[in-house]
Design a protein around this motif. Structure first.
Motif, short mmCIF file in Angstrom:
data_model
loop_
_atom_site.label_atom_id
_atom_site.label_comp_id
_atom_site.label_asym_id
_atom_site.label_seq_id
_atom_site.Cartn_x
_atom_site.Cartn_y
_atom_site.Cartn_z
N GLY A 286 0.96 -1.29 0.03
CA GLY A 286 -0.04 -0.11 -0.02
C GLY A 286 0.78 1.52 -0.14
N GLN A 287 0.52 2.10 0.86
CA GLN A 287 1.47 3.42 1.13
C GLN A 287 2.64 3.26 2.01
OE1 GLN A 287 -0.17 4.24 -2.13
NE2 GLN A 287 1.13 5.85 -1.01
N THR A 288 2.85 2.01 2.43
CA THR A 288 3.96 1.85 3.54
C THR A 288 4.94 1.17 2.66
OG1 THR A 288 3.16 0.04 4.42
CG2 THR A 288 2.44 1.90 5.35
N ALA A 289 6.50 1.39 3.33
CA ALA A 289 7.71 0.72 2.94
C ALA A 289 8.11 0.05 4.33
CB ALA A 289 8.62 1.53 2.09
N THR A 290 8.44 -1.42 4.43
CA THR A 290 8.98 -1.74 5.47
C THR A 290 10.35 -2.16 5.47
OG1 THR A 290 6.69 -2.40 6.58
CG2 THR A 290 8.95 -3.38 7.46
N LEU A 291 11.50 -1.67 5.90
CA LEU A 291 12.80 -1.60 5.65
C LEU A 291 13.38 -2.69 6.82
CD1 LEU A 291 12.08 1.34 4.92
CD2 LEU A 291 14.41 1.68 4.59
N TYR A 292 14.28 -3.29 6.59
CA TYR A 292 14.89 -4.37 7.30
C TYR A 292 16.43 -4.31 7.39
CZ TYR A 292 10.60 -6.93 6.92
OH TYR A 292 9.20 -7.26 7.18
N ALA A 293 17.14 -4.63 8.36
CA ALA A 293 18.42 -4.71 8.75
C ALA A 293 19.07 -5.25 10.09
CB ALA A 293 19.06 -2.99 8.69
N GLY A 294 20.21 -5.71 9.94
CA GLY A 294 20.74 -6.25 11.05
C GLY A 294 22.23 -6.10 11.28
N GLY A 295 22.66 -6.79 12.37
CA GLY A 295 24.20 -6.88 12.64
C GLY A 295 24.54 -7.85 13.36
N GLY A 296 25.88 -8.29 13.38
CA GLY A 296 26.39 -9.35 14.28
C GLY A 296 26.87 -8.82 15.63
N ILE A 297 26.36 -9.55 16.54
CA ILE A 297 26.42 -9.15 17.79
C ILE A 297 27.43 -10.15 18.62
CG2 ILE A 297 25.62 -8.64 20.20
CD1 ILE A 297 24.23 -7.01 17.98
N LEU A 298 28.67 -9.81 19.31
CA LEU A 298 29.34 -10.20 19.81
C LEU A 298 29.56 -9.75 21.38
CD1 LEU A 298 32.68 -10.46 17.52
CD2 LEU A 298 30.70 -12.18 18.01
N PRO A 299 30.25 -10.37 22.32
CA PRO A 299 30.33 -9.81 23.78
C PRO A 299 30.74 -8.41 23.94
CG PRO A 299 31.08 -12.17 23.64
CD PRO A 299 30.75 -11.77 22.36
N SER A 300 31.63 -7.96 23.17
CA SER A 300 32.23 -6.86 22.88
C SER A 300 31.27 -5.73 22.53
CB SER A 300 33.60 -6.74 22.20
OG SER A 300 33.36 -6.96 21.00
N SER A 301 30.22 -6.15 21.87
CA SER A 301 29.30 -5.28 21.07
C SER A 301 28.73 -4.24 22.17
CB SER A 301 28.04 -5.86 20.34
OG SER A 301 28.75 -6.51 19.30
N THR A 302 28.32 -2.82 21.57
CA THR A 302 27.69 -2.09 22.23
C THR A 302 26.52 -1.49 21.66
OG1 THR A 302 28.69 -0.08 21.15
CG2 THR A 302 29.98 -0.84 23.33
N VAL A 303 25.17 -1.23 22.33
CA VAL A 303 24.05 -0.88 21.83
C VAL A 303 23.80 0.21 20.94
CG1 VAL A 303 23.17 0.24 23.68
CG2 VAL A 303 21.34 -0.98 22.22
N GLU A 304 24.64 1.27 20.81
CA GLU A 304 24.66 2.44 20.52
C GLU A 304 25.23 2.14 19.11
OE1 GLU A 304 23.41 5.23 20.46
OE2 GLU A 304 22.26 4.94 22.49
N THR A 305 26.42 1.56 19.09
CA THR A 305 27.16 1.03 17.94
C THR A 305 26.48 0.24 17.02
OG1 THR A 305 29.39 1.29 18.93
CG2 THR A 305 29.34 0.08 16.90
N GLU A 306 25.76 -0.70 17.36
CA GLU A 306 24.93 -1.85 16.86
C GLU A 306 23.75 -0.96 16.14
OE1 GLU A 306 26.13 -4.69 15.75
OE2 GLU A 306 27.90 -4.36 17.09
N TRP A 307 22.98 -0.25 17.08
CA TRP A 307 21.78 0.65 16.31
C TRP A 307 22.35 1.49 15.28
CZ3 TRP A 307 16.78 1.39 16.55
CH2 TRP A 307 16.18 2.39 16.23
N GLU A 308 23.50 2.06 15.37
CA GLU A 308 23.78 3.21 14.07
C GLU A 308 23.99 1.97 12.93
OE1 GLU A 308 24.45 6.31 12.05
OE2 GLU A 308 23.74 6.11 13.91
N GLU A 309 24.68 0.85 13.26
CA GLU A 309 24.91 0.09 12.09
C GLU A 309 23.55 -0.28 11.15
OE1 GLU A 309 26.54 -4.53 11.09
OE2 GLU A 309 27.72 -3.21 12.35
#
Length: 372
Positions: free
Chosen positions: A337-360
């Motif tokens: 319809g009149q919407t677009a649903t976008l998708y994205a992801g990233g690999g998480i390791l023990p050293s990952s931070t939420v801000e960095t992964e969100w920005e990716e």
């Protein structure tokens, strides 16, 4: 890529709202659009990648097949290359078939609230990071979606052409079936390609933004470790099916305004009648799932908090007797319809931070936002 005539524009945009199934795609480093059109009948449904053995056609599979989200094959009743030939096929098709809006109307998703999206992602990140820090898993991939409005005069074909011109290094696709809806994608990741005895797959992991037009090459330990996990899994999988394995990489590869660490795997197959078996073992790769594979796959389904749908599935052309070019469906969006649903992801390791992964994930979604 050249802009096709208004007739093609009208017919392809009409097909994205019809009961017919088709795919339009362009391979990396080419200007050649390829149309796969199923003239009648429902698309073939397969239960899992192994059922693709011996099949020929355009494939679209979800991350996790369900009755609502099946893996499908668009039968190649007509295959056309270049706009002139595509135009002729479409005009002949339109003259013999009545292209009307599908009776199955796509349900528009609710537009995503920015603040709510960030909160949901942070909550999911907390669920994912815990089993990594206690060493239950070696790697997990956390993804999300985002739904936004599009203009009433939005043209799927225009978006496809913009993607082709903006991302020459990627496989660009516009795919529609009544079962799956309409998907537009721009992916850099091959899952399986080749012909006769010569075959190819890649390990693609780690992400950094471009620095203007300069490719950064100094990779963090986290990115190198993530790429090594993916490479090792693919290496061991390929060895079970193929011979004479040759590797190139890891090296820095550009994909739009992002760069990734990439390793190429070239190998030989004596028998191409079992490509589905190879795909079953490769999919989902640690680049979109995690390690160990089965345990992280189950964890994602239970804890990610939403349905990935056809994001991170398989998309592309399958022909065991000819050329096969199958990709992981990344950097994609569903048009409803009149919407677009976008998708994205990233690999998480023990050293990952939420801000960095969100920005990716933001940077990856921009690949599709830029063509809207």
């Amino acid at each position: 890529m050249n802009i096709p005539g208004t007739t093609i524009h009208k017919l392809i945009d009409q097909l994205t709202q019809s009961s017919f199934s088709f795919a339009l795609y362009r391979l990396p480093w080419t200007d050649e659009p390829i149309l796969v059109l199923q003239e009648e009948g429902e698309t073939e449904i397969v239960e899992n990648p192994a059922d693709l053995n011996g099949k020929r056609g355009f494939v679209l599979t979800p991350f996790h097949p369900t009755q609502e989200r099946p893996a499908v094959i668009i039968h190649p009743d007509k295959v056309a290359h270049e706009w002139n030939n595509i135009s002729q096929v479409l005009e002949d098709f339109a003259s013999s078939k009545k292209i009307t809006p599908s009776e199955v109307t796509a349900v528009e998703a609710a537009v995503t609230d920015d603040e709510e999206a960030k909160i949901r992602y942070e909550q999911a990140f907390s669920r994912f990071i815990a089993p990594l820090k206690n060493k239950t898993f070696r790697k997990l991939v956390l993804s999300r979606n985002y739904t936004q409005t599009i203009k009433p005069d939005f043209s799927p074909l225009s978006a496809f052409i913009r993607a082709c011109n903006s991302y020459p290094r990627m496989m660009i696709s516009l795919c529609h079936t009544p079962l799956t809806g309409t998907w537009i994608g721009s992916t850099p990741e091959i899952i399986l390609s080749g012909h006769e005895t010569e075959w190819h797959t890649v390990a693609l992991a780690g992400t950094m933004p471009m620095q203007g037009e300069t490719m950064p090459t100094e990779w963090s330990e986290k990115n190198q470790e993530e790429q090594a996990f993916v490479s090792e899994y693919i290496r061991q999988t390929v060895k079970r099916f193929g011979s004479k394995l040759k590797e190139k990489g890891p090296y820095t590869a550009r994909a739009g305004q992002l760069v990734h660490l990439k390793t190429d795997f070239h190998f030989q197959l004596k028998d191409t009648s079992h490509l589905g078996d190879i795909l079953k073992e490769l999919h989902p790769t640690p680049a979109v799932c995690g390690l160990p594979k089965e345990e992280t796959y189950t964890f994602i389904l239970e804890n990610e908090g939403y349905d990935r749908s056809y994001y991170a599935g398989i998309i592309g052309w399958l022909d065991p007797q000819g050329d096969t070019t199958l990709y992981v469906n990344l950097r994609c969006m569903n048009i409803a319809g009149q919407t677009a649903t976008l998708y994205a992801g990233g690999g998480i390791l023990p050293s990952s931070t939420v801000e960095t992964e969100w920005e990716e994930t933001q940077q990856k979604m921009n690949t599709m936002r830029n063509i809207l």
